[in-house]
Motif scaffolding. Sequence first.
Motif, PDB file in Angstrom:
ATOM      1  N   MET A   1       3.721  11.237 -18.748  1.00 47.81           N
ATOM      2  CA  MET A   1       4.161  10.552 -17.553  1.00 47.81           C
ATOM      3  C   MET A   1       3.802   9.070 -17.597  1.00 47.81           C
ATOM      4  O   MET A   1       4.598   8.198 -17.238  1.00 47.81           O
ATOM      5  CB  MET A   1       3.516  11.199 -16.325  1.00 47.81           C
ATOM      6  CG  MET A   1       4.004  10.679 -14.999  1.00 47.81           C
ATOM      7  SD  MET A   1       3.244  11.607 -13.641  1.00 47.81           S
ATOM      8  CE  MET A   1       2.245  10.336 -12.911  1.00 47.81           C
ATOM      9  N   GLY A   2       2.592   8.771 -18.053  1.00 48.87           N
ATOM     10  CA  GLY A   2       2.122   7.394 -18.067  1.00 48.87           C
ATOM     11  C   GLY A   2       2.930   6.480 -18.970  1.00 48.87           C
ATOM     12  O   GLY A   2       3.278   5.358 -18.592  1.00 48.87           O
TER      13      GLY A   2
ATOM     14  N   HIS B   1      -1.740  15.798 -10.375  1.00 50.55           N
ATOM     15  CA  HIS B   1      -0.841  16.954 -10.425  1.00 50.55           C
ATOM     16  C   HIS B   1      -1.419  18.072  -9.561  1.00 50.55           C
ATOM     17  O   HIS B   1      -2.595  18.435  -9.706  1.00 50.55           O
ATOM     18  CB  HIS B   1      -0.671  17.453 -11.859  1.00 50.55           C
ATOM     19  CG  HIS B   1      -0.166  16.413 -12.812  1.00 50.55           C
ATOM     20  ND1 HIS B   1       1.171  16.100 -12.922  1.00 50.55           N
ATOM     21  CD2 HIS B   1      -0.833  15.597 -13.669  1.00 50.55           C
ATOM     22  CE1 HIS B   1       1.310  15.137 -13.820  1.00 50.55           C
ATOM     23  NE2 HIS B   1       0.118  14.820 -14.283  1.00 50.55           N
ATOM     24  N   ASP B   2      -0.590  18.598  -8.658  1.00 51.04           N
ATOM     25  CA  ASP B   2      -0.988  19.722  -7.806  1.00 51.04           C
ATOM     26  C   ASP B   2      -2.313  19.461  -7.089  1.00 51.04           C
ATOM     27  O   ASP B   2      -3.194  20.334  -7.015  1.00 51.04           O
ATOM     28  CB  ASP B   2      -1.083  21.008  -8.636  1.00 51.04           C
ATOM     29  CG  ASP B   2       0.253  21.381  -9.271  1.00 51.04           C
ATOM     30  OD1 ASP B   2       1.287  21.194  -8.602  1.00 51.04           O
ATOM     31  OD2 ASP B   2       0.252  21.835 -10.432  1.00 51.04           O
ATOM     32  N   GLY B   3      -2.474  18.244  -6.600  1.00 55.47           N
ATOM     33  CA  GLY B   3      -3.659  17.904  -5.820  1.00 55.47           C
ATOM     34  C   GLY B   3      -4.903  17.628  -6.624  1.00 55.47           C
ATOM     35  O   GLY B   3      -6.003  17.550  -6.067  1.00 55.47           O
TER      36      GLY B   3
ATOM     37  N   TYR C   1       6.797  13.466  -9.621  1.00 56.37           N
ATOM     38  CA  TYR C   1       7.059  12.274 -10.430  1.00 56.37           C
ATOM     39  C   TYR C   1       8.517  12.204 -10.850  1.00 56.37           C
ATOM     40  O   TYR C   1       9.062  13.141 -11.422  1.00 56.37           O
ATOM     41  CB  TYR C   1       6.186  12.238 -11.688  1.00 56.37           C
ATOM     42  CG  TYR C   1       6.527  11.053 -12.566  1.00 56.37           C
ATOM     43  CD1 TYR C   1       6.131   9.769 -12.196  1.00 56.37           C
ATOM     44  CD2 TYR C   1       7.285  11.204 -13.721  1.00 56.37           C
ATOM     45  CE1 TYR C   1       6.471   8.675 -12.971  1.00 56.37           C
ATOM     46  CE2 TYR C   1       7.619  10.117 -14.507  1.00 56.37           C
ATOM     47  CZ  TYR C   1       7.210   8.856 -14.121  1.00 56.37           C
ATOM     48  OH  TYR C   1       7.558   7.771 -14.889  1.00 56.37           O
ATOM     49  N   GLN C   2       9.145  11.067 -10.532  1.00 56.26           N
ATOM     50  CA  GLN C   2      10.486  10.743 -11.005  1.00 56.26           C
ATOM     51  C   GLN C   2      10.473   9.281 -11.413  1.00 56.26           C
ATOM     52  O   GLN C   2      10.032   8.416 -10.650  1.00 56.26           O
ATOM     53  CB  GLN C   2      11.530  10.966  -9.912  1.00 56.26           C
ATOM     54  CG  GLN C   2      11.678  12.417  -9.489  1.00 56.26           C
ATOM     55  CD  GLN C   2      12.841  12.622  -8.543  1.00 56.26           C
ATOM     56  OE1 GLN C   2      13.961  12.199  -8.806  1.00 56.26           O
ATOM     57  NE2 GLN C   2      12.575  13.262  -7.412  1.00 56.26           N
TER      58      GLN C   2
ATOM     59  N   LEU D   1       0.171   6.999  -5.833  1.00 58.03           N
ATOM     60  CA  LEU D   1       1.486   7.225  -5.228  1.00 58.03           C
ATOM     61  C   LEU D   1       1.696   8.718  -5.003  1.00 58.03           C
ATOM     62  O   LEU D   1       1.306   9.545  -5.828  1.00 58.03           O
ATOM     63  CB  LEU D   1       2.599   6.693  -6.138  1.00 58.03           C
ATOM     64  CG  LEU D   1       2.555   5.214  -6.528  1.00 58.03           C
ATOM     65  CD1 LEU D   1       3.770   4.855  -7.352  1.00 58.03           C
ATOM     66  CD2 LEU D   1       2.450   4.312  -5.304  1.00 58.03           C
ATOM     67  N   GLY D   2       2.334   9.059  -3.895  1.00 56.20           N
ATOM     68  CA  GLY D   2       2.609  10.469  -3.624  1.00 56.20           C
ATOM     69  C   GLY D   2       3.148  10.648  -2.222  1.00 56.20           C
ATOM     70  O   GLY D   2       3.481   9.684  -1.528  1.00 56.20           O
TER      71      GLY D   2
END
Length: 325
Positions: free
Chosen positions: A102-103, A13-15, A74-75, A44-45
């Motif tokens: 998310m996981g 998240h945010d790098g 993330y979607q 992924l990103g």
Amino acid sequence: MSQCKLWVYVEHHDGVISEASLELMGKARELSAAPGWKVAAVLLGEEVKPLSEELLSYGADQVLTGRHAMLGEYQTPAHTQAMFQAVKEHKPEVLLVAATAMGVDLAARLAARLRTGLSAHCVDLELNETGDLLAVVPGWGGSVMAKISCPKARPQMATVQPGVFELAQKTGPKGEALELSFELGEKDQPYRIVDKVADPPAQSALDSAEVVVAGGWGVGNQKDWKLVQDLATALGGAVGATRPPVDEGWAREDQMIGTSGRSVSPKLYIGVAVSGNAHHLVGVKNPALAIGINQDPKAAIFDICDIGLVGDAKEIVSALLEQIR
């Protein structure tokens, strides 16, 4: 084709790489020894090259990087499709995912699409020489620990509670970075994220607190719950809870400790009117000093405590607060 049979899905998240993912990296390196496998971190990103280099320093044999404009935020549809194609192409034996919001969203959807099993909210993992994954999961309300496996389907998937394992230590870059190939279309991005609003961080996060004061159902009511909060404040610690206080609204959901909540590793743990059900205690990892307060001398909490105080929790905590102040 990736030669790594043990994959860890890396959340960021945010790098910044999630600590829960780094915990899985450390455990994956440990698990890989028995079957002699290599470990891959899956990232992924949209622009993740700096994170790829960082993951190599944490001991990944390979960092499998999937870059696409649809993966910037993330979607579920896009990330699931990208992971599905990657797994189908490279065929890992085991895929581990942190049991974050998310996981668990991604893992459940992905397991269904791959038609494989998923061991959810695990608190430990074992991998034998033949590559069979055994997942340790609390069952029957936390009163037993069950070892479950999925020997006939691949990949073997598991989500693991954050805070269960130690963070991976940097070993220096030794592996290699590879690009994943996949195709994403309009159907994989049915909505757009137009804004994000983050809750302010808690003043004393349970994840890193050196002192945790956890209250249970036996506290009795909202008014007396303030004593749990006052004790935590007096000791410079964080407030934790079992499920009933959360259900009653005395505590927030992010304060719940156990199989459905957080894991903590404090120097000092105090369980106030906590019965000691395994469903809660599985989230309390090796405190340097554990103290239990309960009016029942046979309460299970005393089995794991260094010091047990038998009596009315309200009276004992009030006396403790007086002495501390």
